[in-house]
Design an enzyme around this catalytic site. Structure first.
Site, PDB file in Angstrom:
ATOM      1  N   ASP A 273      42.469  32.318  69.391  1.00 27.94           N
ATOM      2  CA  ASP A 273      42.965  32.201  68.017  1.00 27.94           C
ATOM      3  C   ASP A 273      42.253  31.048  67.310  1.00 27.94           C
ATOM      4  O   ASP A 273      42.650  29.895  67.412  1.00 27.94           O
ATOM      5  CB  ASP A 273      44.486  31.953  68.049  1.00 27.94           C
ATOM      6  CG  ASP A 273      45.057  31.782  66.645  1.00 27.94           C
ATOM      7  OD1 ASP A 273      44.340  32.093  65.671  1.00 27.94           O
ATOM      8  OD2 ASP A 273      46.232  31.353  66.540  1.00 27.94           O
ATOM      9  N   LYS A 280      41.367  26.937  62.038  1.00 28.43           N
ATOM     10  CA  LYS A 280      42.082  25.782  62.577  1.00 28.43           C
ATOM     11  C   LYS A 280      41.149  24.573  62.614  1.00 28.43           C
ATOM     12  O   LYS A 280      39.936  24.736  62.711  1.00 28.43           O
ATOM     13  CB  LYS A 280      42.550  26.073  64.010  1.00 28.43           C
ATOM     14  CG  LYS A 280      43.714  27.025  64.112  1.00 28.43           C
ATOM     15  CD  LYS A 280      44.119  27.224  65.567  1.00 28.43           C
ATOM     16  CE  LYS A 280      45.267  28.204  65.685  1.00 28.43           C
ATOM     17  NZ  LYS A 280      46.526  27.751  65.077  1.00 28.43           N
ATOM     18  N   ASP A 291      46.446  31.611  73.771  1.00 23.05           N
ATOM     19  CA  ASP A 291      47.272  32.366  72.832  1.00 23.05           C
ATOM     20  C   ASP A 291      47.604  33.768  73.344  1.00 23.05           C
ATOM     21  O   ASP A 291      48.207  34.563  72.628  1.00 23.05           O
ATOM     22  CB  ASP A 291      46.576  32.419  71.467  1.00 23.05           C
ATOM     23  CG  ASP A 291      47.559  32.408  70.312  1.00 23.05           C
ATOM     24  OD1 ASP A 291      48.738  32.067  70.540  1.00 23.05           O
ATOM     25  OD2 ASP A 291      47.159  32.768  69.192  1.00 23.05           O
ATOM     26  N   GLU A 352      48.621  35.126  62.718  1.00 29.55           N
ATOM     27  CA  GLU A 352      48.143  36.441  63.178  1.00 29.55           C
ATOM     28  C   GLU A 352      49.035  37.045  64.255  1.00 29.55           C
ATOM     29  O   GLU A 352      49.055  38.258  64.428  1.00 29.55           O
ATOM     30  CB  GLU A 352      46.702  36.320  63.685  1.00 29.55           C
ATOM     31  CG  GLU A 352      46.544  35.881  65.147  1.00 29.55           C
ATOM     32  CD  GLU A 352      47.106  34.496  65.462  1.00 29.55           C
ATOM     33  OE1 GLU A 352      47.254  33.705  64.505  1.00 29.55           O
ATOM     34  OE2 GLU A 352      47.418  34.214  66.633  1.00 29.55           O
ATOM     35  N   ARG A 354      52.279  37.365  64.517  1.00 32.97           N
ATOM     36  CA  ARG A 354      53.286  38.282  63.962  1.00 32.97           C
ATOM     37  C   ARG A 354      52.650  39.576  63.464  1.00 32.97           C
ATOM     38  O   ARG A 354      53.264  40.625  63.459  1.00 32.97           O
ATOM     39  CB  ARG A 354      54.075  37.568  62.861  1.00 32.97           C
ATOM     40  CG  ARG A 354      53.257  37.080  61.717  1.00 32.97           C
ATOM     41  CD  ARG A 354      53.956  36.011  60.883  1.00 32.97           C
ATOM     42  NE  ARG A 354      53.852  34.677  61.486  1.00 32.97           N
ATOM     43  CZ  ARG A 354      54.399  33.582  60.949  1.00 32.97           C
ATOM     44  NH1 ARG A 354      55.089  33.652  59.823  1.00 32.97           N
ATOM     45  NH2 ARG A 354      54.250  32.422  61.547  1.00 32.97           N
TER      46      ARG A 354
HETATM   47  N1  BES Z   1      48.943  30.561  68.140  1.00 37.52           N
HETATM   48  C1  BES Z   1      49.409  29.825  67.021  1.00 37.52           C
HETATM   49  C2  BES Z   1      50.671  29.006  67.346  1.00 37.52           C
HETATM   50  C3  BES Z   1      50.447  27.769  68.167  1.00 37.52           C
HETATM   51  C4  BES Z   1      49.947  26.627  67.589  1.00 37.52           C
HETATM   52  C5  BES Z   1      50.784  27.763  69.493  1.00 37.52           C
HETATM   53  C6  BES Z   1      49.766  25.495  68.345  1.00 37.52           C
HETATM   54  C7  BES Z   1      50.621  26.638  70.241  1.00 37.52           C
HETATM   55  C8  BES Z   1      50.099  25.498  69.685  1.00 37.52           C
HETATM   56  C9  BES Z   1      49.748  30.758  65.886  1.00 37.52           C
HETATM   57  O1  BES Z   1      48.958  31.892  65.777  1.00 37.52           O
HETATM   58  C10 BES Z   1      49.568  29.988  64.634  1.00 37.52           C
HETATM   59  O2  BES Z   1      48.472  29.611  64.338  1.00 37.52           O
HETATM   60  N2  BES Z   1      50.666  29.741  63.919  1.00 37.52           N
HETATM   61  C11 BES Z   1      50.635  28.992  62.732  1.00 37.52           C
HETATM   62  C12 BES Z   1      51.540  29.670  61.754  1.00 37.52           C
HETATM   63  C13 BES Z   1      51.441  29.114  60.347  1.00 37.52           C
HETATM   64  C14 BES Z   1      50.080  29.438  59.773  1.00 37.52           C
HETATM   65  C15 BES Z   1      52.526  29.716  59.527  1.00 37.52           C
HETATM   66  C16 BES Z   1      51.117  27.577  63.045  1.00 37.52           C
HETATM   67  O3  BES Z   1      52.024  27.426  63.861  1.00 37.52           O
HETATM   68  O4  BES Z   1      50.553  26.635  62.498  1.00 37.52           O
HETATM   69 ZN    ZN Z   2      48.102  32.538  67.470  1.00 40.56          ZN
HETATM   70 MN    MN Z   3      47.200  31.502  64.614  1.00 44.12          MN
END
Ligand code: BES
Ligand code: ZN
Ligand code: MN
Length: 499
Positions: A273, A280, A291, A352, A354
Site C-alpha cells: 500500500d 504516503k 497490508d 483503499e 475499504r
Molecule cells: N493500510 C492503511 C492503514 C494503516 C496505516 C495500517 C498505518 C497500519 C499502519 C490504510 O490503507 C490507510 O492508508 N488508511 C488511511 C485511511 C485514511 C486515508 C482515511 C489511514 O489510516 O491513514
Molecule cells: Zn491499506
Molecule cells: Mn492505504
C-alpha cells in the site's frame, strides 16, 4: 517441534531439561517441591541464598542436581502466588521458552499444566505454553544468504502432570494449540515476505497449496476479467495503477454437512500500500508490505481448522491487489460503482482497503453465510485508539461481538468493542456519489467500519481492524500472526456451542 503430555514426577522422569516453577517469597510449586526432597533441598538452598527470588519471568539454569535424573533443571520465577494471572503466566512461559531454547537440551519436561493460574485450567496453560514455544522459536531468515544454523534446537517438549493422567481435554487442547501455532507461523511468514515476492499471485498460489495439502479445502481464483464481469468496480479501481494483476481468492473448507451455513472470513490482501496517488510519506513506508496481514490471518486460520478437522463450514475470501501510483491509477475525485450498485467518490486513494473489501463483502453473500467476519489492517486511527494491544472490533450484532471478544480473551489475542452508531454515518456523505471513501480525521476507524457496514446489511457481520496488532515495528519488526488465535478459537467455540 513435537509435543506430548505425560504423567509422572520430575524426580523420576529423565529429560534434557526439566522446568519447575518457584514463587516470589520462597514458596515452591508442587513440582519444585518434588525435586527438592530427593536432592537434599538443593532448590530451597538456592532460594535461601537469594540466587533465585522467584520474581516473575526470571529463570535460573542448574546442572546435575543430585538424585535428579534430568540433565538440567530450569527454575522459573512465577512471581507472587496471588498475582499469577493470565498475563503473568504468559510472561513467565515466554521467558521459560527463551531460556530453554538458549540451552542445548533437545528435549524438555515442563511442569506448567498444573500451576494455579487465576481463572484458568490446565488446557489453557498448555495452549499458551505451546503458543509461546512456537513464538519464541520463530525465525524469518529464508531471505538471508547465510541463515544462522540452530543446531541445538529444542525438538521435543513434554508437559508433565503430577497428579492425574492426561485427560482427553488436555490432549485436545494440545493438538489444537499446535494447529493454531502453525497457523500463526504461516500468517507471520506471509506478512514478513516483501511486496516483490508476496504479490496477489503469490497469495493465490498459497491458497492453492493449502487446497493441495487438505482435501477438505477447495480453492478458486477470480482474475480481473472475472471481477469485471461481476461489476467489482471498486476493487478494480485499486489495482488499476499497478502492474501486478489483482486476484480474488476463495477457499472453501467443508468440515460439516453442506446444509450448515458457513462462516465467511474476508481478509484484506493489499500486498503493498503505497497510498496510490494520495502517496504516503516515505518514512516506514516499507511496513505497508504488511497490508495483507488480514489475508494472511485468513490463510493461517483456514490451515489451522483444516489441521484440526473442525466440524463446520468456513469460506475464506481474499481480495488481493497492490495500491500503486501511476498514469493509470485512480485519482482523488474519481467515482466508481461497486458490485452492490452503490457509487463511491474516492477522495483519498490511500483509503483503499475499504474499496477492495466492500466488493468482497458483497461477493460473500453468495455463500449464504451464517456470519461474515472481515479482518483488515484498515486504519492508522485504530492504532491511535487502541495501540498495539487490542484489535478494533465492530459488529452489526452485539451477540457476535461478545463471542469474538470472548475468544480474544480466552486466547489473550485481545479485541475491544468499538461503536458503529448511526451518528457517524453522515461523515461519509458525498455531494456527487452515494458515499465518499473517507470520513475525515475524527473517529477514523469508526467511519471506515461505517463504510463497510453499508455493504453488510444482509447478514451477521463483524469487522476486525488489526492495523495495530498484526505486526510490530522497531528493532523486533515483524508480523505477529494475530488474530489467528482469536479467529480459530471463535470457530472452535462455535463447534463446541453447537453440540
Ligand atoms: N493500510 C492503511 C492503514 C494503516 C496505516 C495500517 C498505518 C497500519 C499502519 C490504510 O490503507 C490507510 O492508508 N488508511 C488511511 C485511511 C485514511 C486515508 C482515511 C489511514 O489510516 O491513514
Ligand atoms: Zn491499506
Ligand atoms: Mn492505504
Amino acid at each position: 517441534m513435537e509435543f506430548s503430555i505425560k504423567q509422572g514426577n520430575p524426580e523420576k522422569l529423565r529429560s534434557g531439561c526439566v522446568l519447575v516453577g518457584v514463587f516470589e517469597g520462597g514458596k515452591l510449586s508442587d513440582a519444585a517441591q518434588a525435586l527438592d526432597k530427593p536432592s537434599q533441598h538443593y532448590i530451597s538452598d538456592i532460594i535461601a541464598r537469594g540466587d533465585m527470588t522467584g520474581k516473575a519471568a526470571s529463570t535460573l539454569l542448574l546442572h546435575k542436581i543430585p538424585n535428579v535424573p534430568s540433565e538440567r533443571v530450569l527454575l522459573l520465577g512465577l512471581g507472587k502466588p496471588a498475582e499469577l494471572d493470565s498475563r503473568q503466566y504468559r510472561d513467565c512461559v515466554r521467558a521459560a521458552m527463551r531460556a530453554l531454547q538458549a540451552t542445548s537440551a533437545k528435549d524438555a519436561l515442563l511442569y506448567l499444566a498444573e500451576l494455579p493460574v487465576k481463572g484458568r485450567d490446565g488446557a489453557w496453560c498448555i495452549n499458551q505454553a505451546v503458543l509461546a514455544a512456537y513464538e519464541t522459536a520463530y525465525r524469518f531468515d529464508r531471505l538471508k544468504s547465510k541463515p544462522e544454523k540452530n543446531k541445538k534446537a529444542l525438538t521435543k517438549i513434554q508437559f508433565g502432570l503430577l497428579s492425574s493422567k492426561p485427560s482427553a481435554a488436555l490432549e485436545n487442547a494440545l493438538t489444537q494449540a499446535v494447529a493454531i501455532s502453525q497457523g500463526v507461523a504461516l500468517a507471520k511468514d506471509l506478512g514478513n515476505l516483501p511486496g516483490n515476492i508476496c504479490t496477489p499471485t503469490y497469495l493465490a498460489e498459497q491458497a492453492l497449496t493449502l487446497a493441495k495439502a487438505h482435501k477438505s479445502i477447495k480453492t478458486s481464483i477470480l482474475e480481473e476479467k472475472d471481477m469485471k464481469k461481476l461489476g467489482m468496480g471498486s476493487l478494480l479501481s485499486v489495482t488499476q495503477g499497478s502492474n501486478e494483476p489483482a486476484k480474488l481468492i476463495t477457499m472453501e473448507y467443508h468440515g460439516a454437512d453442506k446444509k450448515h451455513k458457513p462462516v465467511v472470513l474476508v481478509g484484506k490482501g493489499i500486498t503493498f500500500d503505497s497510498g496510490g496517488i494520495s502517496l504516503k510519506p516515505g518514512g516506514e513506508m516499507d511496513e505497508m508490505k504488511y497490508d495483507m496481514c488480514g489475508a494472511a490471518s485468513v490463510l493461517g486460520t483456514m490451515q489451522a481448522i483444516a489441521e484440526m478437522g473442525l466440524k463446520l463450514n468456513v469460506v475464506g475470501i481474499i481480495p488481493s491487489s497492490d495500491n500503486m501510483p501511476s498514469g493509470t491509477a485512480s485519482k482523488p475525485g474519481d467515482i466508481v460503482t461497486s458490485m452492490s450498485g452503490q457509487t463511491i467518490e474516492i477522495l483519498n486513494t490511500d483509503a483503499e482497503g475499504r474499496l477492495v473489501l466492500c466488493d468482497a463483502l458483497t461477493y460473500a453473500a453468495r455463500f449464504e453465510p451464517d456470519t461474515v467476519i472481515d479482518i483488515a489492517t484498515l486504519t492508522g486511527a485504530c492504532i491511535i485508539a487502541l495501540g498495539h494491544v487490542a484489535s478494533g472490533l465492530f459488529s452489526n450484532q452485539d451477540k457476535l461481538a461478545q463471542e469474538l471478544l470472548a475468544a480474544g480473551e480466552q486466547t489473550q489475542d485481545k479485541a475491544w468493542h468499538m461503536p458503529l452508531w448511526e451518528e457517524y454515518q453522515s461523515q461519509l456523505d458525498s455531494n456527487f456519489a452515494d458515499m465518499q471513501n473517507i470520513g475525515g480525521r475524527p473517529a477514523g476507524s469508526v467511519t471506515a467500519a461505517c463504510f463497510l457496514s453499508r455493504f453488510t446489511k444482509d447478514y451477521r457481520w463483524a469487522h476486525l481492524d488489526i492495523a495495530g496488532t498484526a505486526w510490530k515495528s522497531g528493532k523486533d519488526k515483524g508480523a505477529t500472526g494475530r488474530p489467528v488465535p482469536l479467529l480459530t478459537q471463535y470457530l472452535i467455540n462455535r463447534v463446541a456451542g453447537a453440540k
